[in-house]
Write an enzyme that holds these catalytic residues in place. Structure first.
Site, mmCIF file in Angstrom:
data_model
loop_
_atom_site.group_PDB
_atom_site.id
_atom_site.type_symbol
_atom_site.label_atom_id
_atom_site.label_comp_id
_atom_site.label_asym_id
_atom_site.label_seq_id
_atom_site.Cartn_x
_atom_site.Cartn_y
_atom_site.Cartn_z
ATOM 1 N N LYS A 23 3.276 5.507 12.623
ATOM 2 C CA LYS A 23 3.606 6.468 13.658
ATOM 3 C C LYS A 23 4.922 6.091 14.342
ATOM 4 C CE LYS A 23 0.166 8.093 16.095
ATOM 5 N NZ LYS A 23 -1.018 7.885 16.944
ATOM 6 N N ARG A 93 -0.567 4.716 22.347
ATOM 7 C CA ARG A 93 -1.299 4.980 21.096
ATOM 8 C C ARG A 93 -1.126 3.838 20.108
ATOM 9 N NH1 ARG A 93 -1.617 11.216 20.569
ATOM 10 N NH2 ARG A 93 -0.140 11.793 22.177
ATOM 11 N N GLY A 102 -8.321 7.602 13.738
ATOM 12 C CA GLY A 102 -9.447 7.586 14.666
ATOM 13 C C GLY A 102 -10.126 6.246 14.829
ATOM 14 N N MET A 104 -8.746 3.311 15.893
ATOM 15 C CA MET A 104 -8.323 2.470 17.020
ATOM 16 C C MET A 104 -8.154 3.324 18.281
ATOM 17 S SD MET A 104 -5.837 -0.241 15.131
ATOM 18 C CE MET A 104 -4.753 1.027 14.503
ATOM 19 N N ARG A 337 4.072 12.781 9.172
ATOM 20 C CA ARG A 337 3.731 11.800 8.126
ATOM 21 C C ARG A 337 3.515 12.551 6.813
ATOM 22 N NH1 ARG A 337 -2.196 10.413 10.690
ATOM 23 N NH2 ARG A 337 -2.935 12.549 10.737
ATOM 24 N N HIS A 455 -25.472 0.174 -18.288
ATOM 25 C CA HIS A 455 -25.450 0.958 -19.521
ATOM 26 C C HIS A 455 -25.256 2.437 -19.221
ATOM 27 C CE1 HIS A 455 -27.389 3.226 -22.831
ATOM 28 N NE2 HIS A 455 -26.724 2.357 -23.572
ATOM 29 N N SER A 764 -7.596 -7.147 -28.872
ATOM 30 C CA SER A 764 -7.916 -6.143 -27.875
ATOM 31 C C SER A 764 -8.721 -6.859 -26.798
ATOM 32 C CB SER A 764 -8.737 -5.025 -28.511
ATOM 33 O OG SER A 764 -9.087 -4.083 -27.528
ATOM 34 N N CYS A 831 -9.448 -2.719 -23.968
ATOM 35 C CA CYS A 831 -10.416 -1.666 -24.229
ATOM 36 C C CYS A 831 -11.625 -1.773 -23.316
ATOM 37 C CB CYS A 831 -10.853 -1.682 -25.686
ATOM 38 S SG CYS A 831 -11.685 -3.191 -26.151
ATOM 39 N N TYR A 851 -0.961 -1.186 -25.695
ATOM 40 C CA TYR A 851 -1.707 0.023 -25.336
ATOM 41 C C TYR A 851 -2.865 -0.299 -24.411
ATOM 42 C CZ TYR A 851 -5.360 -1.371 -28.625
ATOM 43 O OH TYR A 851 -6.346 -2.048 -29.256
#
Lengths: 873, 873
Positions: A23, A93, A102, A104, A337, A455, A764, A831, A851
């Site tokens: 802020k 503030r 909200g 603080m 913001r 699972h 992998s 993977c 990958y």
């Protein structure tokens, strides 16, 4: 050099968020942009940090700096703090570097006392406004600073209104309110033993202390934990001249967005109320008006605000969320913001801003939140309908999406009912591979036990199917075919429930479902992502259907095909069971031979669906006992079909029982002790390759050996596979190309990766198991303590959701380095479940993998996250 | 440069064992020492290696080298191969670098054919000797080289003797034997289709190939696997002129030791037979004579042999095992090597040789086999009695020693019977902590399931109690109270069995037991060890009795006290169960409070027994479900005592069930989610410390936090303990000294050891769990595949027995380095089962640990192994 504790707004800029909070930095920036801001200054987050280091004492020199900044503000505003003739009122503030809405504390109208109130009345002639402001200030200050419970005041207000025989606050007169101020002060005196402080500067210093203190109140600490906000110094404190939207009909307050946060449409969007404070807009006491109304009602103000909107968006290059107040016909900006938005809006804004040349494609890609895309890829419960409903239980949101259907407790029944056209939800205490058929047929899955990587959760995510796990408070009775909630609500088989897989909420009724919409903006963003990313994106897929979905989402091959999932079909499971029950190698080989045609068909279908894209196929991994029946009736049936006695089968089941199956007889340990199994799978893969190559699709399968901890295990498997390949080559008189690699999932495999890489063509990283073993966390059992660990701050995040980069990651980095040291071109991928997590994907990019592989439904997320990782570098 | 394949004896020396094999190197050495050796030459092990690399073909150039060495031998001997007038006969013997007695092939009497036999008869006039030698040669050569089953010849011999109506071989005449030679040749022809080779050089080359081939016969491969012999190139082949001990009454053969191999006494010890070959001595056809007889019978030979004995011992500085042959009154040495000996003999020889100044203390220490000491530390079955008995089953030798007693199937009954003075053996399918009371009371433990590191094994070794595990073929019926063997033998409760914990043999009868004898030599060797070792030796001990045993064996403190073992006593387990069943923190705290006095007494007693030696105490480690009852009756009792319903208790048990308890809710995860438990234990430890310090014994307890994977877990525990310490310090107005450290047993703990060391004052490597997690091996489940893995050569040795230095060891080295990088003086130890394994101890020394901790009965082994490790450097 001593620290500077206070920055006048004009001394800051937007880049100083860490020091001034979000802020404060934006107020400073708007000041620099010469936008109309009620002036003021910011006390830094470092000051808050020092306040705590001094055991909640103000650092020396702070008060002096505040005094001089107040003087500067007084001069600028032409008003003085505590001056009855021309009083300066202040807002105090909080404002941290990360938004914590909200959480603080805030003190408004600071600077009021009896004399100042009189002065205001004299100056404005508005005595009701003055006394109401004072009343509110006393209440707010007493609550926030002096810790008097807020209810004492609201209860007293109710009592007072009853006494005055009025219904609404607005019906109280100025003198009523004056009377109330005295009553409120006496409450504070009674509760604290202290007088309400009269001196404005004392009020200010006490309020600053209270805001610092609110940094560590319970809800703020919890919020930071829940939102993974770490490493901040504390909160900044913004002290600003008050402006009032409630001084009359030329006053008002509003909140607005520079574009529509829900659709992304480039149209000014907002709400305001005349003669009201910001709180009133948010609270929804009156129905607010929209921007079109403002245009008509106050065209000048609208034009000014619209100019500011465009200016701020140009300046911040992002959609803005702004707060404003109009005081006596003059516009003030209180905050700006970057605005929160839906996933769809985020995509549209990104694409539009690139079209508008506000952003480059790279910038647009980097701005997006990859995880948020998840919202777009699954059906969702209609929020309007859902908001009206009360969940009967909330479980773990294991796999996103929505599901509505009749509950069924048995996988086969689920399958049968689905065949008949019913929509069903499979409900199990926990699932096992035997339930796959039912999971596949169901709309969604609900379990009472198991965590985010149980699972049920893993399989459901793979299927892109909604799943809620670990509803520990539900009692599931297979016998009675009922679910009972902790409140005693009983739901019977056949009754309809709805699941919200993104929140874990379960509803005992049907809720409307919205289908996913993969719009053109989505495709555009994916196109950019593909341009920038360096990582290849593969998918974890076991069926042609998985492959089709994944390719639709942009997958470039299979990174993990779990062959065991192919075995649960009725005819196959019988062969597998016969194989397990075999008393000799010959008997086992015979049972395996019966499996070859099935497996070959599986692979052929996969290769066909891939149409030449690469596929990594993992050989049998789970322990054999997972394939054996559990129910008495099934055991009896198996006995009949195999000509064994029930006793023999039960003995076999008992002999295969494991204390810690995770660390047991599985992976290549199976393939090495039962080489026939590896030979069968190798034959099926290679025969399928031969056939598919003949059909004109070129395919080079990548065979992956699981759970290798020592190169000798790999070599032994390699020899078995090479023997099969040689036989086939001789038989078919053709050379078969295939690659052979391993999963690195046992810590020892990572530690000895250089030796393994001498033999393996690819690695992998199986990060699920690697995480289990590196932490010593059984993913089935951690739900017993992981939530508590996260609550205590002992863990930041479930390491099965986002890769533990410093621990598990260290092993991966080590294995990458060691692997490359002996085989420069070794192919490296991941993977585990982490392949679809943006932070983990960034790690994979940074570590030099080729990958990532993830479930089909996370492929788009992975594509975007991979692009962001590449651009970050 | 081309390789040299053949070394004439005089070209070698004893250091060339790797190349020439043990036998070849020692024959060369004896040649150099000018001892009477039948001359010859050795084909190197490298040649064998090359033979295999060439797919079982002789390398080019080998035949030429053999030819030239044969010529040299012919010249030296004045005899020629195949020359009927003056024939040279040869022996062809295998000989690897490691001794593999009887595993590979030998051909004797090589060089015989029809003509040579005639020549020998002409030369010696001994036609029976000549034909008998020929007959034996045909049989041996056909068996070894031509692979004709040996039984065909022995069966034929029996048939032939029957036909000749004689009973013994010796009754066959020369012409009978001549006839037999022809029959034997025709058997070979019939079986192989080939003529028996006539040419001596062909015989030689074929025999060499056969010896090479025997390197990889099944039994040799198995022997190497079983004895952990790896990395050898192959076998050497020794070709040597034949000498005959069976040519008449001035001939003979014998085996002798330079000292008594069974007692170590420094007295010439051996056996010989006149007119016999070496085989006859070993086979025991006639009762051999001893060295005293030889002294009388052939004083000259005796003197010569005794001189050689002394010379060889001086030369090798070790007790020698020798073979000799006397041919026509002349002594020939055929072999010498370091002799195998009992543990007691090894100690005596070491001490004597130091007294004799043959060895220095350091040399003597290095020569000993530390593991062998185990023999001396436990009672043993009397070998004379045991040899006459047949085991009913052989299980895993899980804990050495001997036990004889009545079988009992229930821990409490075992305890009761032992109280009444019975000697009992506890028989269980597997044991759990509930069985501790019975295990402690029993002479020994027998289980049907579980491996070398199962609960039964670990606990029994800790107690120094004989234990045999994993007798999978036994059926144990708790209901009938019987053991049934696979042969159907039934043993009932109360019947006596005997266990040999060093071999795993179980006998269905009482066998005599010999008590351990820790002689003066033992103490002497320990004194030297303590002088040289750098590692401190501690013990794993949970009771004052353990401590006393360990201190007797030389322990310098406790390295691991497992506090959970203290909880199984009747009153305590009740408190623990109440604690687990508690529904609130208050209820839990109350139950824990009741435990404090017990725990405090435990620690006081331990500290007292230690008398100031250090103690590392591990906080509660196992998952809570281990403490809950399993039997219905116990659950009912618990319900009564706790005022809970059976259903509540069963639900609690179910809710604590874990899929992989090894990776579950245990260790500091318990202490962090139930901080009351840690607080209770800390209080008990510190209160005991205060009391014992008051009594004048200075003690600084080392509190160890188990299963730490992240420094945050450690800090959270540290804070709880510090809080308790502060309270006590205030209460007692005294400063309490204690140390706080952690077990490194989770791979992540090792990977992040630098962070943990910032907080922890010591690390103790829990190598059991670290091995489980690094390999992904559940020690309870590996018996399913580990034996097969070892058989296949995929593992050299059970990694729970000897530390996996390249894998698990890498993590330890990493943790040591990281730990020291932030805390230079961090104290480092090991407390896994490996702390008593010599190879692992050497690793610990090399890696810079401060101490190893092992079970009391392995302390002497650790002392010796630590000295050897220090001297090796």
């Amino acid at each position: 050099m001593s620290k500077k504790y206070v920055y006048y707004f004009s001394e800051g800029r937007k880049e100083m968020k860490e020091l001034l909070g979000g802020k404060g930095a934006n107020l400073a920036e708007m000041t620099k942009m010469k936008l109309p801001i009620p002036q003021g200054f910011t006390i830094t987050t470092e000051t808050c940090d020092e306040y705590y280091k001094l055991s909640r004492k103000m650092p020396v020199g702070l008060e002096e700096e505040i005094t001089s900044n107040i003087s500067r503000l007084e001069k600028e505003m032409g008003k003085n703090l505590g001056d009855p003739n021309n009083p300066l009122l202040l807002s105090v503030r909080s404002g941290a570097a990360s938004s914590m809405p909200g959480m603080m504390d805030t003190v408004l109208n600071l600077g009021l006392n009896d004399e100042v109130v009189d002065g205001i009345i004299k100056k404005t002639g508005n005595d009701r406004f003055a006394w109401d402001s004072y009343r509110r200030f006393i209440q707010m200050f007493s609550d926030v600073v002096m810790e008097v419970p807020s209810e004492l005041f609201s209860d007293e207000l109710d009592r007072f209104k009853a006494q005055k025989k009025v219904k609404f606050d607005t019906q109280l007169t100025a003198s009523d309110l004056k009377e109330l101020c005295d009553i409120f002060k006496s409450i504070t005196k009674k509760e604290t033993g202290q007088m309400f402080p009269d001196k404005p500067f004392d009020q200010l210093m006490l309020s600053i202390g209270a805001v610092f203190g609110s940094w560590n109140n319970n809800r703020a600490v919890l919020y930071r934990r829940l939102n993974n906000i770490y490493g901040l110094l504390g909160t900044a404190v913004n002290i600003q001249a008050m402006v009032f939207g409630n001084m009359g009909n030329d006053c008002g307050s509003g909140v607005c967005f520079s574009r529509n946060p829900s659709t992304g449409e480039n149209k000014f969007y907002g709400e305001y109320l005349m003669n009201a404070q910001g709180e009133d807009v948010v609270a929804g006491v009156r129905t607010p008006k929209d921007m079109e109304d403002l245009k008509k009602e106050m065209p000048e103000i609208y034009r000014e605000l619209n100019d500011i909107r465009l200016k701020l968006e140009q300046h911040y290059k992002d959609m803005q969320d702004m707060e404003f107040t109009i005081q006596e016909g003059k516009l003030y900006m209180l905050q700006t913001r970057n605005g929160k938005r839906t996933a769809a809006a985020a995509l549209k804004i990104a694409v539009d801003m690139v079209k508008e040349k506000l952003l480059t494609e790279k910038e647009a890609v980097c701005r997006l939140d990859a995880s948020q895309l998840n919202q777009l890829l699954h059906p969702t419960l209609d929020p309007k309908d859902e908001d009206k409903s009360e969940p009967i239980v909330t479980g773990l949101p294991a796999s996103p999406g929505a599901a509505v259907g009749e509950i069924v407790f048995d996988a086969e029944k689920a399958f049968d009912l689905a065949e008949e056209g019913h929509k069903v939800i499979l409900v199990r205490v926990e699932t096992s591979p035997e339930d796959l058929i039912g999971m596949n047929a169901a709309q969604g899955i609900l379990t009472a036990r198991g965590g985010m990587t149980s699972h049920a959760a893993v399989v459901a995510r793979g299927m892109g199917k909604c799943c809620i796990c670990g509803c520990e408070s539900l009692t599931i009775s297979y016998k009675d075919k009922t679910i009972t909630t902790s409140h005693g609500l009983v739901i019977k088989e056949g009754e309809v429930i709805s699941l919200n897989g993104s929140t874990g909420n379960v509803y005992a009724k049907a809720i409307a479902v919205s289908e996913p919409d993969i719009s053109g903006d989505f495709q555009e963003v994916m196109k950019w992502s593909d341009k920038f990313r360096e990582l290849q994106i593969r998918t974890n897929a076991d069926t042609p259907k998985d492959v089709e979905t994944a390719i639709k989402f942009g997958a470039e091959g299979i990174g993990l095909c779990r062959t065991e999932h192919m075995f649960f079909d009725e005819e196959r499971i019988f062969c597998i069971r016969k194989m397990i029950l075999a008393d000799s190698v010959e008997e086992r080989e015979k049972a395996l031979k019966d499996l070859i045609p099935y497996q070959r068909q599986d692979f052929e279908a996969l290769f066909k669906a891939l149409d030449g894209l690469p596929a990594t196929i993992r050989l049998l991994d789970p322990p054999l006992h997972e394939f054996l029946p559990r129910e008495k009736s099934e055991i009896e049936e198996l006995a009949r079909e195999t000509n064994k006695t029930i006793d023999q089968i039960e003995k076999k089941i008992a002999s295969l029982h494991e204390v810690n199956p995770m660390l047991g007889h599985r992976g290549c340990r199976l393939g090495n002790t039962y080489p026939e199994i590896t030979a069968m799978q190798a034959r099926a893969i290679l025969e399928a390759t031969l056939r598919i190559n003949e059909s004109g699709i070129k395919t080079v399968p990548e065979i992956m050996i699981p759970l290798v901890g020592d190169v000798k295990e790999f070599i032994a498997q390699k020899e078995i596979i090479a023997k099969v390949a040689n036989e086939l080559e001789k038989e078919h008189k053709v050379k078969i190309k295939y690659k052979l690699g391993t999963m690195i999932e046992v810590p020892r495999g990572a530690l000895l990766a250089d030796e393994i890489a001498k033999e393996a063509e690819f690695f992998s990283f199986g990060t699920n198991d690697l995480t289990q073993m590196t932490y010593g966390f059984s993913r089935d059992d951690v739900p017993k303590f992981l939530p508590e660990y996260i609550r205590l701050g002992l863990l930041k995040i479930d390491p099965f959701v986002s890769l533990d980069q410093v621990g598990v990651g260290q092993l991966i980095e080590m294995a990458v380095k060691k692997g490359k040291s002996v085989r420069k071109d070794i192919k490296l991928g991941i993977c585990g479940e982490h392949g679809g997590d943006p932070a983990s994907i960034e790690f994979c990019h940074r570590t030099g993998l080729n990958y990532v592989s993830c479930s089909p439904y996370r492929v788009p997320i992975a594509r975007l996250a991979a692009a962001q990782a590449a651009l970050k570098k």
